[in-house]
Design an enzyme around this catalytic site. Structure first.
Site, PDB file in Angstrom:
ATOM      1  N   CYS A 130     -55.027 -13.243 -25.897  1.00  0.00           N
ATOM      2  CA  CYS A 130     -53.862 -13.274 -25.011  1.00  0.00           C
ATOM      3  C   CYS A 130     -53.509 -11.896 -24.457  1.00  0.00           C
ATOM      4  CB  CYS A 130     -52.661 -13.868 -25.741  1.00  0.00           C
ATOM      5  SG  CYS A 130     -52.271 -13.068 -27.322  1.00  0.00           S
ATOM      6  N   HIS A 243     -45.467 -11.559 -24.463  1.00  0.00           N
ATOM      7  CA  HIS A 243     -45.948 -10.241 -24.876  1.00  0.00           C
ATOM      8  C   HIS A 243     -45.697  -9.205 -23.780  1.00  0.00           C
ATOM      9  CE1 HIS A 243     -47.630 -12.144 -28.262  1.00  0.00           C
ATOM     10  NE2 HIS A 243     -48.921 -12.049 -28.005  1.00  0.00           N
TER      11      HIS A 243
END
Length: 338
Positions: A130, A243
């Site tokens: 990711c 994130h």
């Protein structure tokens, strides 16, 4: 179009359902697979109930006639069932790290190297880590202006990167601390609430964690740039979802901030939020649940005449996992039509 989701009841599996709900893919059949614990569950999908989740075993795993299988059940499961999934002709788009660095398995972010997905000799396409996905989406427009030599990145990774149990632990610890109780630590190596943990995944012999080395190696493969060097520090932060990354790049020639800002403004998959004022930058609280990679805080690197610094935020369950995988399938479908 016949599609399967393996790991359907997990955080990413549920995100696959949400992404596919509005994806421009005509789905004639949807098969869901999961653990014994999740077998029998049904979910709402496109106005109807899905078929019950089937327990994933070698006796019940029927992948015959499928076009795509989105797999997010861990590397061991991916390795064990890869041949079963692909033997009937399905393209397996795998969210684990099991095959990412295999030479005969493409590692794909459609905005960056979509054509790699069209050559998958084993019928397997790997979804990158990711943190790597959101970074390479942002690196691509800079790399097109001038080849990137080096990347330094510090990540600020949400609890959701550790799955549903990670989010539950952060919420529980926060409630316990507010109530004056001792926070319970199970999922993470230390208390996450009101804390930062500079440790994601296991440590390797060189002092970097495996998460940090994934960014190093995967970026090179995706961008077809074996000489591009990447050094990462990955940190778990008490954020529920999405994130963030502080990124420093060194290019072959000096770039102006205006050049880079304009490249971001016209890049696929990127939303530019870059104003030199309060709230003129992306934050995880605003980005959670959104599809693009958001970039801001673009500035010249004061320590490097060929350096640019910027900030990138993305929902790692969507673009960092489920959405990227579905976009890979969409890219293949579109290429087949042409």
């Amino acid at each position: 179009m016949k599609i399967a989701i393996v790991g359907a009841s997990g955080a990413v599996g549920q995100e696959f359902l949400r992404v596919l709900e509005n994806a421009p893919i005509a789905i004639d059949e949807l098969r869901l697979f999961g653990s014994k614990r999740s077998a029998g569950r049904t979910y709402s999908f496109r106005g109807a109930e899905t078929e019950p989740v089937r327990e994933l075993t070698h006796n019940t795993a029927d992948f015959a006639g499928l076009d795509f299988a989105f797999v997010s059940a861990g590397g061991d499961v991916s390795k064990e069932y890869a041949e079963t999934i692909t033997s009937g002709g399905a393209v397996m788009i795998d969210n684990s790290s099991a095959f990412r660095m295999d030479a005969d398995v493409p590692l794909v972010v459609p905005e960056v190297n979509g054509d790699d997905a069209l050559n998958a000799p084993r019928g397997i396409i790997a979804n990158p880590n990711c943190t790597t996905i959101q970074m390479v989406v942002a690196l691509k427009p800079i790399h097109e202006l001038s080849p990137i030599r080096r990347v330094h990145v510090a990540t600020y990774q949400a609890a959701s990167g550790a799955g549903a149990t990670g989010m539950e632990e952060l919420a529980k610890q926060t409630s316990q601390i507010v109530a004056g109780e001792e926070p319970e630590v199970k999922k993470f190596v230390s208390q996450l609430a009101f804390n930062l943990i500079p440790h994601i995944d296991v440590f390797t012999d060189n002092g970097y964690t495996r998460e940090e080395m994934k960014m190093h190696f995967e970026t090179k493969k995706i961008m077809h740039a074996p000489n591009l060097e990447v050094s990462a520090t990955c940190v778990r932060v008490p954020v529920m979802r999405a994130h963030s990354e502080a990124i420093w790049v060194e290019t072959e020639r000096p770039l102006t901030v205006d050049e880079v800002r304009d490249a971001f403004a016209h890049a696929e998959g990127i939303v530019l939020v870059d104003k030199a004022e309060a709230l003129g930058y992306p934050m995880p609280l605003d980005v959670a649940g959104a599809d693009p990679v958001y970039v801001g805080r673009i500035r010249a690197d004061l320590a490097n005449p060929c350096g640019i610094s910027f900030w990138a935020v993305a929902d790692q369950i969507r673009k960092g996992a489920a959405l990227n995988a579905v976009q890979i399938a969409e890219y293949i479908i579109k290429a087949r039509k042409h």
